[in-house]
Every structure is written in C-alpha cells, then in structure tokens.
Scaffold this active site. Structure first.
Site, PDB file in Angstrom:
ATOM      1  N   LEU A 203       0.853  -1.202   0.000  1.00  0.00           N
ATOM      2  CA  LEU A 203       0.000   0.000   0.000  1.00  0.00           C
ATOM      3  C   LEU A 203       0.880   1.240   0.000  1.00  0.00           C
ATOM      4  O   LEU A 203       1.707   1.397   0.902  1.00  0.00           O
ATOM      5  CB  LEU A 203      -0.860   0.041   1.270  1.00  0.00           C
ATOM      6  CG  LEU A 203      -1.975  -0.997   1.398  1.00  0.00           C
ATOM      7  CD1 LEU A 203      -2.587  -0.908   2.786  1.00  0.00           C
ATOM      8  CD2 LEU A 203      -3.043  -0.776   0.333  1.00  0.00           C
ATOM      9  N   HIS A 204       0.723   2.101  -0.997  1.00  0.00           N
ATOM     10  CA  HIS A 204       1.515   3.336  -0.968  1.00  0.00           C
ATOM     11  C   HIS A 204       0.811   4.524  -1.620  1.00  0.00           C
ATOM     12  O   HIS A 204       1.315   5.627  -1.591  1.00  0.00           O
ATOM     13  CB  HIS A 204       2.858   3.121  -1.668  1.00  0.00           C
ATOM     14  CG  HIS A 204       2.739   3.064  -3.159  1.00  0.00           C
ATOM     15  ND1 HIS A 204       2.246   1.965  -3.819  1.00  0.00           N
ATOM     16  CD2 HIS A 204       3.013   3.975  -4.115  1.00  0.00           C
ATOM     17  CE1 HIS A 204       2.242   2.206  -5.112  1.00  0.00           C
ATOM     18  NE2 HIS A 204       2.700   3.416  -5.330  1.00  0.00           N
ATOM     19  N   ARG A 205      -0.365   4.305  -2.247  1.00  0.00           N
ATOM     20  CA  ARG A 205      -1.022   5.430  -2.949  1.00  0.00           C
ATOM     21  C   ARG A 205      -1.418   6.504  -1.946  1.00  0.00           C
ATOM     22  O   ARG A 205      -2.027   6.182  -0.905  1.00  0.00           O
ATOM     23  CB  ARG A 205      -2.299   4.967  -3.630  1.00  0.00           C
ATOM     24  CG  ARG A 205      -2.083   4.008  -4.722  1.00  0.00           C
ATOM     25  CD  ARG A 205      -2.425   4.549  -6.102  1.00  0.00           C
ATOM     26  NE  ARG A 205      -1.722   3.722  -7.038  1.00  0.00           N
ATOM     27  CZ  ARG A 205      -0.603   4.052  -7.674  1.00  0.00           C
ATOM     28  NH1 ARG A 205      -0.110   5.256  -7.560  1.00  0.00           N
ATOM     29  NH2 ARG A 205       0.006   3.204  -8.452  1.00  0.00           N
ATOM     30  N   ARG A 238       6.828   5.928   2.228  1.00  0.00           N
ATOM     31  CA  ARG A 238       5.732   6.885   2.461  1.00  0.00           C
ATOM     32  C   ARG A 238       4.778   6.374   3.553  1.00  0.00           C
ATOM     33  O   ARG A 238       4.355   7.112   4.433  1.00  0.00           O
ATOM     34  CB  ARG A 238       4.984   7.035   1.130  1.00  0.00           C
ATOM     35  CG  ARG A 238       3.843   7.964   1.176  1.00  0.00           C
ATOM     36  CD  ARG A 238       3.118   8.003  -0.169  1.00  0.00           C
ATOM     37  NE  ARG A 238       2.340   9.204  -0.195  1.00  0.00           N
ATOM     38  CZ  ARG A 238       2.649  10.282  -0.893  1.00  0.00           C
ATOM     39  NH1 ARG A 238       3.688  10.294  -1.668  1.00  0.00           N
ATOM     40  NH2 ARG A 238       1.907  11.343  -0.820  1.00  0.00           N
ATOM     41  N   ASP A 278      -2.396  -1.681  -3.878  1.00  0.00           N
ATOM     42  CA  ASP A 278      -2.913  -0.531  -4.618  1.00  0.00           C
ATOM     43  C   ASP A 278      -1.928  -0.126  -5.725  1.00  0.00           C
ATOM     44  O   ASP A 278      -2.029   0.948  -6.297  1.00  0.00           O
ATOM     45  CB  ASP A 278      -3.233   0.647  -3.684  1.00  0.00           C
ATOM     46  CG  ASP A 278      -2.026   1.152  -2.914  1.00  0.00           C
ATOM     47  OD1 ASP A 278      -0.900   0.694  -3.160  1.00  0.00           O
ATOM     48  OD2 ASP A 278      -2.212   2.040  -2.054  1.00  0.00           O
TER      49      ASP A 278
END
Ligand code: UD1
Length: 362
Positions: A203-205, A238, A278
C-alpha cells in the site's frame, strides 16, 4: 542514433532494463539518466544490481518534495543534461513525476520523446499519475502501448495512429527473464520468513495512506484477514513514515518488512495465495503469474487485468474484500488467461521500431 533513457522511481527500473538491453542489441549508442526521485538503497540501488542495468551516466539527485517542487527540480536539472548529450530520441517510462518532467523538457527543446507504457487511463484526475499520463502522451512523438485499451484511449484523445504502436508489456519482459532466478531464491526466503501459506500486501497510494479516515479501517481489515492467512507487508517509505506506530500494534500475523528487492518480491508474488495491493504494476504481474489480486482502489488504468486477468477491484468495500479473500483461499479464485503480446518480446519490438525511425529525424 543516440537513445537517452530517463528513470527515476522504483517502477521505472524494471521497465527500462529490458528496453536498454534490446536497444544495445540493436547497436545504438545509449545514455541512462537517473533523476533520483527514488534514492533509498532499497527503492533504487538494489534494482540496478539485480536487473543488471549499468550505473546511470547522469544522476540528477532531485530527491523528494511536493509535486511541483519535484517536477520543477527534475526539469531544471535535466535540461542541461539533454542539451549536452544531444540524443536523437528520449525514452520515458510509465507515469511517475520523472516521466512527465523529462517529456516536458524535451517537447520544448524539440527533442523527440518516446513513451513506453502509453495510453493507460484510470479516468481519475485525482490521481497524480493520471495527470502525468495525459500530459506525457500529448507531448510524445512515439507512443508504445501495452494493451489495446491504450490504443483506444489515445485515438479518442486525438493522437494520430501513426505515432502509436501496440508492443506489449515491457515489465513482463523483465518478469519472464528473471522468474527462474526468483524461483531459485524462494526456498531460502520461505525458510527465512518461516512461511507456509501466505498472502502479500502493498500500500503506498496517497489516496490510501495519507488520510487516517481511509488508512486505519484498511489496516484493521487487513489485520483481521491476517488471522486466517499470514500476510507479508513490505512497507513503502511513504507508508512507514506516516504509520510506523500503528503498524507495530497489528497482530503478528500481519508481518511488516522493509521494501524487498525485485527477485524476492517476484518470488513471493508467484507463491502467494493472494495479493492485496494498490500498485499498478503488481496488478499486471499477478495477472501474468495467475495469482489472485485484490486491488484496494476504485478504478484501474489497467482494465485488461480485470477483463482478462486475475484482478478484482475492491475499492473500500471491506465485505467484498473478505469475500474475495475467502474465495482465493478456498480455491474459487478468479482464473485469468494469457494476454497477447505479454510474451517477453515487447522491448525487441520497441528497438525494432526505433531502428525504423533512426537518423535522420522523422
Ligand atoms: C512514486 C510514483 C508512483 C509509484 C511509486 C512507486 C509519482 C507521482 N508517484 O510514488 O506512481 O507508484 O513511486 O514507489 O511519481 N521516499 C523515501 N525514499 C525514497 C523515495 C521516497 O523515503 O527512495 C519517501 C519520501 O518521504 C517521499 C515519499 O516517499 O516524500 C514519496 O516519494 P515520491 O517519489 O514522491 O512518490 P511515491 O509515493 O514513491
């Protein structure tokens, strides 16, 4: 002919690697520019080593910043490089800020731009990558698409047919080349992580990880699922920077690790019972590998992974996530098929087309 490649962020490296090799085989002179958008060893250096890409000829070391700061820094540092190196064509990859920044510089200098992975559209302009895709495609002189939906999108946007070439998926070229090496590594990895059956999460969006109203319910859904199947979660910087405390408090079956190298991650994707993500590229890699992919997004710029592959869009519907997760575990998973031109030769097609357009300029 002199070909200049621009890479900057993690997903660029596996796309540029096979094209660099194919262009070398075609006998053209090459220059590799790394913008430095990604700079951590685990986000950048390991990919150069593993994918056997030569060290960059030019490193712009731009680092992080707001979108405007990062894009502007790349533009101002890239312009003198491209003026000095005098390429006949500049290849840009995917949809990251480095892609659009380099395309803008070249378009204003009258230098030909070729976009690898052109034409993909999520139709969601809240996604920074969608802006990058739209602008890069409008500015490009040659557009290499991975799937027919890309050609349809470009046609609708008025891009002339003669600029557009359906070549297939260069990231799958890399996957096919390196899968045997990844398989060799899997035994050791399985032992190191004490794995039997497992799932994989990324997950990074910004739309998922920047806001607690979105991220915390997502994390709690994953925490719950991991009680049925251990989940390995390599955490993007992030996501780590924002949520390190909350991640520590998850149950031990949701196992957070540092970002993994290309081969390790590929091996895990191949053997995972299910992938929850994602990412854009992972939707494609899982489709090729036949691994079920549950995408925590409302839309995708890669619709072929849904119509012909193993991908299911989940959005933020946790009930649907639980149902699809259960299906993946009990063998009722979505079956994908083969996608035309995702065959390991997309880069050769690109090199062949570049040869046709060699000097003098078209
Ligand atoms: C970028 C791409 C995204 C791609 C992703 C893959 C854009 C707009 N986004 O997002 O499309 O899916 O790469 O990772 O280009 N950071 C580090 N070390 C690094 C790189 C980043 O600590 O080596 C941290 C910094 O806090 C930085 C943040 O991650 O501010 C975001 O990095 P950035 O390159 O802006 O975007 P990504 O989220 O990685």
């Amino acid at each position: 002919m002199r070909v200049l490649h621009v890479v900057g962020a993690r997903p660029n490296f596996m796309k540029a690697a096979p094209v660099y090799r194919a262009v070398a085989r075609a006998g053209f002179e090459q220059v590799l520019v790394h913008t430095g958008q990604h700079y951590d060893a685990q986000m950048s250096d390991v990919f150069f080593q593993t994918l056997e890409i030569p060290a960059p000829d030019e490193s712009l070391n731009v680092g992080s910043g707001s979108h405007a700061q990062q894009t502007a820094a790349i533009m101002s540092k890239f312009e003198p490089v491209v003026l000095a190196r005098k390429p006949d064509v500049v290849l840009v990859y995917g949809d990251v800020n480095s892609t659009v920044a380099a395309a803008l510089v070249c378009a204003k200098l009258g230098i030909r731009v070729a976009h690898v992975e052109a034409g993909l559209r999520s139709f969601d302009r809240e996604m920074p990558e969608e802006i990058n895709r739209l602008v890069t495609d409008q500015l490009s002189d040659l557009l290499f698409t991975p799937s027919p939906d890309g050609n349809e999108n470009l046609k609708r946007e008025g891009v002339p047919d003669e600029k557009v070439f359906l070549v297939g998926n260069v990231m799958i070229d890399t996957l096919i080349q390196f899968l045997p090496k990844a398989e060799e590594l899997f035994g050791g990895l399985k032992q190191k992580l004490s794995l039997d059956r497992f799932g994989l999460v990324t997950l990074h969006r910004p739309s998922n990880v920047d806001d607690e109203v979105v991220f915390l319910p997502m994390l709690s859904a994953l925490d719950e699922l991991s009680r049925d199947l251990p989940l390995i979660f390599p955490v993007h910087p992030r996501t780590r920077d924002r949520w390190s405390q909350q991640l520590k408090h998850c149950n031990p079956n949701l196992r957070t690790v540092e970002p993994l190298g290309y081969l390790e991650f590929l091996a895990l994707q191949k053997h995972a019972s299910v992938v929850v993500t994602d990412s854009g590229g992972i939707q494609e890699e899982t489709t090729y590998l036949g691994t079920p992919c549950l995408t925590l997004r409302e839309n995708t710029e890669r619709p072929i992974t849904i119509t012909a592959g193993t991908n299911v869009l989940i959005g933020r519907d946790w009930k649907l996530l639980r149902e699809e997760f259960a299906k993946a575990l009990n063998g009722r998973r979505k079956q994908g098929g083969e996608i035309p031109l995702w065959d390991g030769h997309a880069s050769d097609r690109i090199a062949e087309i570049l040869s046709r357009f060699g000097n003098p300029r078209v």
